[in-house]
Design an enzyme around this catalytic site. Structure first.
Site, PDB file in Angstrom:
ATOM      1  N   CYS A   6       0.868  -1.189   0.000  1.00 36.64           N
ATOM      2  CA  CYS A   6       0.000   0.000   0.000  1.00 36.64           C
ATOM      3  C   CYS A   6       0.898   1.231   0.000  1.00 36.64           C
ATOM      4  O   CYS A   6       2.063   1.147  -0.411  1.00 36.64           O
ATOM      5  CB  CYS A   6      -0.976  -0.020   1.178  1.00 36.64           C
ATOM      6  SG  CYS A   6      -0.195   0.010   2.811  1.00 36.64           S
ATOM      7  N   ASP A  57      -8.194   3.959   0.987  1.00 36.97           N
ATOM      8  CA  ASP A  57      -7.267   4.357   2.048  1.00 36.97           C
ATOM      9  C   ASP A  57      -8.074   4.817   3.277  1.00 36.97           C
ATOM     10  O   ASP A  57      -8.832   5.785   3.179  1.00 36.97           O
ATOM     11  CB  ASP A  57      -6.405   5.501   1.500  1.00 36.97           C
ATOM     12  CG  ASP A  57      -5.362   5.990   2.487  1.00 36.97           C
ATOM     13  OD1 ASP A  57      -5.418   5.591   3.661  1.00 36.97           O
ATOM     14  OD2 ASP A  57      -4.493   6.779   2.068  1.00 36.97           O
TER      15      ASP A  57
END
Ligand code: 4NP
Length: 162
Positions: A9, A127
């Site tokens: 990520c 996110d």
């Protein structure tokens, strides 16, 4: 170990440690500990050395999933270590593509949710960092579905565990 997977990520403190913990949990439940190397990393270095975000750790813990490790940045030589480089969103995937040394490495990059047949193509794991608790729950939900599907694919492709 026959197969290696790295979840990626941005910060390596929320989504990819969650995917790593969920995947490790599923691998353990399947009795396959030690057969798959599992790691996570971030495309950015902001949080290098930090533990997973306490909001991610608490959300996962309520489902019996342990998050651990210290954040690190994904580097080009990681492509030599991992068979599956699994990005949480399209931005992470595109950053990884730019870092890949060659087409063969590029072909090992995928989007996590593209492994989940119930997700539309090219879906992101949103996110959760600047949002509320619901976002953290959603990350675990999405990781559980996609990681189960990813494990099934890997077992079939690599003939792991019958
Ligand atoms: P992650 O979440 O990429 O899921 O670990 C984030 C963590 C930190 C930041 C952004 C996203 N940040 O901007 O510091």
């Amino acid at each position: 170990m026959s197969v290696s997977v790295c979840f990626v990520c941005l910060g390596n403190i929320c989504r990819s440690p969650t995917a790593e913990g969920v995947f490790r949990h599923l691998v353990g439940e399947a009795g396959l500990d030690g057969t798959i190397e599992i790691d996570s990393a971030g495309t950015a270095a902001y949080h290098v050395g930090e533990s997973p975000d306490p909001r991610s750790t608490a959300t996962a813990a309520r489902r019996g999933i342990v998050l651990e490790g210290a954040a690190r940045k994904f580097v080009a030589r990681d492509f030599a270590r991992f068979d599956y480089v699994v990005a949480m969103d399209r931005k992470n995937r595109d950053d990884l593509r730019r870092l890949a040394p060659d087409a063969e490495a590029c072909a090992r990059i995928s989007l996590l949710r593209d492994h989940d047949p119930s997700s539309p193509a090219e879906s992101d794991v949103p996110d959760p960092y600047y949002g509320g608790a619901k976002g953290f729950e959603e990350v675990v939900d999405l990781c559980e579905r996609a990681c189960a599907a990813l494990l099934a694919t890997i077992r079939e492709r690599h003939g792991i565990g019958g």
